[in-house]
Design an enzyme around this catalytic site. Structure first.
Site, PDB file in Angstrom:
ATOM      1  N   ASN A  17      13.430   2.162 -51.197  1.00 32.16           N
ATOM      2  CA  ASN A  17      14.853   1.852 -51.278  1.00 32.16           C
ATOM      3  C   ASN A  17      15.491   1.716 -49.905  1.00 32.16           C
ATOM      4  O   ASN A  17      16.424   0.932 -49.729  1.00 32.16           O
ATOM      5  CB  ASN A  17      15.574   2.948 -52.066  1.00 32.16           C
ATOM      6  N   THR A  18      15.012   2.471 -48.929  1.00 34.22           N
ATOM      7  CA  THR A  18      15.606   2.454 -47.595  1.00 34.22           C
ATOM      8  C   THR A  18      14.761   1.680 -46.599  1.00 34.22           C
ATOM      9  O   THR A  18      15.266   0.851 -45.850  1.00 34.22           O
ATOM     10  CB  THR A  18      15.818   3.889 -47.074  1.00 34.22           C
ATOM     11  N   CYS A  57      10.838  -0.307 -45.593  1.00 36.95           N
ATOM     12  CA  CYS A  57       9.617  -0.981 -46.038  1.00 36.95           C
ATOM     13  C   CYS A  57       8.539  -0.704 -44.991  1.00 36.95           C
ATOM     14  O   CYS A  57       8.718  -1.012 -43.811  1.00 36.95           O
ATOM     15  CB  CYS A  57       9.872  -2.483 -46.157  1.00 36.95           C
ATOM     16  N   ASP A  95       6.095   4.317 -56.221  1.00 37.15           N
ATOM     17  CA  ASP A  95       5.787   5.297 -55.177  1.00 37.15           C
ATOM     18  C   ASP A  95       5.295   6.610 -55.768  1.00 37.15           C
ATOM     19  O   ASP A  95       4.356   7.232 -55.244  1.00 37.15           O
ATOM     20  CB  ASP A  95       7.014   5.535 -54.288  1.00 37.15           C
ATOM     21  N   ARG A  96       5.853   7.005 -56.899  1.00 38.94           N
ATOM     22  CA  ARG A  96       5.457   8.284 -57.511  1.00 38.94           C
ATOM     23  C   ARG A  96       4.070   8.168 -58.134  1.00 38.94           C
ATOM     24  O   ARG A  96       3.267   9.110 -58.060  1.00 38.94           O
ATOM     25  CB  ARG A  96       6.508   8.702 -58.532  1.00 38.94           C
ATOM     26  N   THR A 132      32.558  23.703 -37.163  1.00 40.87           N
ATOM     27  CA  THR A 132      32.463  22.810 -38.323  1.00 40.87           C
ATOM     28  C   THR A 132      31.090  22.160 -38.397  1.00 40.87           C
ATOM     29  O   THR A 132      30.457  22.112 -39.460  1.00 40.87           O
ATOM     30  CB  THR A 132      33.551  21.719 -38.247  1.00 40.87           C
TER      31      THR A 132
END
Length: 258
Positions: free
Chosen positions: A9-10, A12, A110-111, A187
């Site tokens: 998804n992010t 290749c 992928d899984r 923070t």
């Protein structure tokens, strides 16, 4: 050699594989609009830098969870490498494992590839944790069957959502905290503690619940770029396999070529 392409998804990932050895790998942002010609120009330069050419590639296999990216990758293989690519999960590269879940057609490539590689490399029951866009936890039984798992937001996705929804929170980089305190005094430190230690707690908690449900000894395998980041502060991982998905592609291609 084999050109293994893992289109997530992010990112290749393109890897040159010689037998069981990954010679080199390259990464590019996944963009379904990227044409085969654009891939070819990018790859040509990288191949040359590593001392290879198009003629060194005799086989191509593609695994993707982004259907819109598949066509241009297929064209890349046929037009520039002169080979018909194998598609993970289809035809000669059909899954050699049981997908023992209610909706096997929905299991991401992928899984399934991680399951194939993990079972080949390790015996017994397994839990495979893949740190990607999403963080997935997969249960693989001693026979190599995929039994299901968990999908959680990836750590960068979680951080993006936090920053995007809170106007005064700054964008920070993900890193392992220098100290183990969970009471932050700035923070930025508080955000890092919340994201990092919160993620460690999620990993440990979900793995403990999965182990209890499986009820047998389990080997926990971590893969994906962020696995090493968390390994520093938890002992939940038994093994880190950074190239598990590419190894799954190589095993599938080897099987398809027989």
């Amino acid at each position: 050699m084999l050109l293994a392409i893992d289109a997530g998804n992010t990112n290749c990932v393109f890897a040159l594989v010689d037998g069981e050895e990954i010679r080199t790998r390259w990464r590019i942002a996944t963009d379904p609009r990227r044409t085969a010609d654009e891939y070819a120009v990018w790859l040509h330069q990288l191949l040359e830098l590593e001392g290879y050419g198009h003629g060194d590639v005799s086989q191509v296999i593609i695994g993707t969870v982004v259907p819109r990216a598949l066509h241009n990758l297929q064209v890349l293989a046929t037009k520039y490498f002169k080979v018909e690519p194998l598609i993970a999960g289809q035809g000669k590269a059909e899954w050699p494992i049981a997908l023992d879940v209610d909706e096997p057609q929905s299991v991401g490539a992928d899984r399934a590839l991680n399951t194939i590689a993990a079972h080949t490399k390790h015996k017994g029951d397994l839990i495979v944790i893949d740190f990607g866009t999403a963080t997935t936890f997969d249960a693989v039984d001693f026979s190599g069957a995929y039994k299901g798992g968990i999908i959680a937001p990836g750590i960068n996705l979680s951080l993006d959502a936090l920053v995007g929804a809170a106007a005064r929170l700054p964008r920070i980089a993900i890193s392992a905290p220098e100290e183990e305190t969970v009471i932050g005094r700035t923070t930025e430190t508080q955000m890092l503690i919340g994201v990092y230690w919160g993620y460690v707690a999620m990993i440990e908690g979900l793995v403990a619940r999965m182990k209890a449900e499986i009820g047998r000894p389990v080997t926990v395998i971590a893969t994906g770029g962020l696995a090493i980041l968390f390994d520093k502060h938890t002992d939940v991982f038994d093994v880190i396999e950074p190239d598990l998905t590419v190894q799954g592609l190589a095993l599938l291609a080897l099987r398809a070529g027989k």
